[in-house]
Enzyme design. Sequence first.
Site, short mmCIF file in Angstrom:
data_model
loop_
_atom_site.label_atom_id
_atom_site.label_comp_id
_atom_site.label_asym_id
_atom_site.label_seq_id
_atom_site.Cartn_x
_atom_site.Cartn_y
_atom_site.Cartn_z
N ASP A 252 42.34 36.84 48.20
CA ASP A 252 43.57 36.40 47.55
C ASP A 252 44.55 37.54 47.44
O ASP A 252 44.33 38.62 48.00
CB ASP A 252 43.26 35.74 46.20
CG ASP A 252 42.35 36.60 45.36
OD1 ASP A 252 42.64 37.81 45.31
OD2 ASP A 252 41.36 36.09 44.80
N LYS A 274 46.25 32.46 44.80
CA LYS A 274 46.95 31.61 43.83
C LYS A 274 48.19 32.36 43.41
O LYS A 274 48.16 33.55 43.19
CB LYS A 274 46.09 31.39 42.60
CG LYS A 274 44.88 30.55 42.87
CD LYS A 274 43.98 30.55 41.67
CE LYS A 274 42.58 30.96 42.09
NZ LYS A 274 41.76 31.48 41.06
N MET A 387 46.08 40.24 32.80
CA MET A 387 46.95 39.07 32.99
C MET A 387 47.91 38.88 31.82
O MET A 387 48.15 37.76 31.39
CB MET A 387 46.10 37.79 33.17
CG MET A 387 45.30 37.79 34.46
SD MET A 387 44.23 36.37 34.60
CE MET A 387 42.78 36.93 33.74
N1 SAH Z 1 38.40 40.88 38.27
C1 SAH Z 1 39.56 41.71 38.09
C2 SAH Z 1 40.58 41.11 37.16
C3 SAH Z 1 41.22 39.86 37.71
S1 SAH Z 1 42.41 39.24 36.64
C4 SAH Z 1 39.10 43.09 37.57
O1 SAH Z 1 37.94 43.28 37.23
O2 SAH Z 1 39.93 44.00 37.56
C5 SAH Z 1 43.88 39.87 37.32
C6 SAH Z 1 44.49 40.89 36.38
O3 SAH Z 1 43.83 42.15 36.54
C7 SAH Z 1 45.94 41.21 36.68
O4 SAH Z 1 46.79 40.24 36.09
C8 SAH Z 1 46.10 42.57 36.03
O5 SAH Z 1 46.21 42.45 34.65
C9 SAH Z 1 44.74 43.20 36.32
N2 SAH Z 1 44.78 44.04 37.52
C10 SAH Z 1 44.04 43.90 38.63
N3 SAH Z 1 44.32 44.88 39.52
C11 SAH Z 1 45.25 45.66 38.96
C12 SAH Z 1 45.95 46.84 39.36
N4 SAH Z 1 45.72 47.40 40.57
N5 SAH Z 1 46.86 47.37 38.52
C13 SAH Z 1 47.09 46.82 37.31
N6 SAH Z 1 46.47 45.71 36.88
C14 SAH Z 1 45.55 45.13 37.67
#
Ligand code: SAH
Length: 477
Positions: A252, A274, A387
């Site tokens: 995604d 999404k 998020m």
């Molecule tokens: N499974 C992922 C989270 C998915 S939810 C994890 O463990 O990191 C998606 C959210 O993760 C985004 O809305 C943001 O808040 C955060 N996120 C993921 N990658 C990011 C990045 N490179 N920089 C800042 N926030 C990030």
Amino acid sequence: MDHLPIFLNVKGTRSLVVGSGFLAARKADLLLRAGCKLTVVAPALGEELARLAETHNFDHKKGELTAQDLTGCRVVFGCSHDNAINQKLCELAAAAGILVNVSDQPDSCDFIMPAVVDRSPLLVAIASGGTSPILTRMLKARLETTIPAAYGRLAEFAGSYRQRIKALIPNMTRRRRFWETMIAGPVAEHLFSGQLEQAKSLMDSLLDKAALDGDQQPIGEVYLVGTGPGDPDLLTFRALRLMQQADVVLYDRLIGDGILNLVRRDAKRIYVGKLPKNHTVSQEEIGKMLIRLAQEGKRVLRLKGGDPFVFGRGGEEIETLAENGIAFQVIPGVTAASGCAAYAGIPLTHRDHAQACIFVTGHEKDGKLDLNWGVLIQPRQTVVVYMGLSSLGLITEGFVTHGADPETPAAIIENGTREGQRVITGTLASLPGKTTEAGIKSPALIIIGSVVTLKDKLSWFADNNQEQAMKDAVNRP
Ligand code: SAH
């Protein structure tokens, strides 16, 4: 990509090198090794070319270069010290539609010559599009030491069985697995140690087994792989290994190109991204797709940003798989909180600031935040909000109305660990305004708590971390 990487079959064709020096000799040597009928046009042969002439056959034309000399050539090389002669070669080649390369003159070249690690029949070519010959040379040196000479033997051995195995195992997926087993297993080990007969007999037993198995469908599997927050260097070894084995990949928008490029080149790619509030492929559809592909015998790679079990819906996906009897593996990844914190220089816990750290999602449900404020607003605790960008105002407001000090330090990190990472710091009161002003976009992570004040103190460390990441990227094998 600025160039099309190809390996050209020039065996038996004519080829031309114009020039007498060291560069001409190097090109001549390569062309002879590739099986060309070579002509060298030069008033006299230099030392290296003369030495080459002692062991190899090629024509030497002392006279002037003419259009006739290019007849039947596919590629020609200008290595003369006299630029006018190279220029003439370029004009003649252009008129005849022949590819030309002029040493050290990228603008006059139809193609560039890569640095080569030669384990014939295995060849590794490296090029930097003329931007950094030193980098190319460094990589070549590194590969020379890591690719054993015996790989050439392995490639030759595999080649000698190729047609037989193609006929024996018509199913492409099964055939690929056969090769993977062979190349990573004892057959290759015996070849590496020079035991050809043992390798052959082991190969015969593998062939017998393949014949017994017939052309039945291989068993599929799903790999739920956490890829970390974006910097490909943060992948685990296991993630990388499975990425190299997959037949099909579902990804995604959180998965950047740097990571996707590490997936096996010919794996089929399916985007199941999404967009916020605009669900394109539903979770149910993704689940069904994973099951169908695994039942077809595919090794299905489901890439997840960060860690699959942290706000990644990984739990839901494996539940569906388990219900349908599909084998799966879950590979953890660096979650956004750890990655962003490290690269921004904000420790999530610190003896003087926070003894606890809590991860929450700031995702709204029907325009409302469903958060347990009592648990979030605690002394000596860091709160990380995933998020939460679109509801940042609601979140900071919620903290303050439920009793938090509006001056509580807070930060937002956009594109953490990736190129273009931005970190904005402020307080619960000031962060929403600063975030809008800076035009922060998704993905972004919010960190709330007094650990944020350590950022300035530790910024040398964060900068150093980023710098080191750049260096590592250059040195990556
Ligand atoms: N499974 C992922 C989270 C998915 S939810 C994890 O463990 O990191 C998606 C959210 O993760 C985004 O809305 C943001 O808040 C955060 N996120 C993921 N990658 C990011 C990045 N490179 N920089 C800042 N926030 C990030």
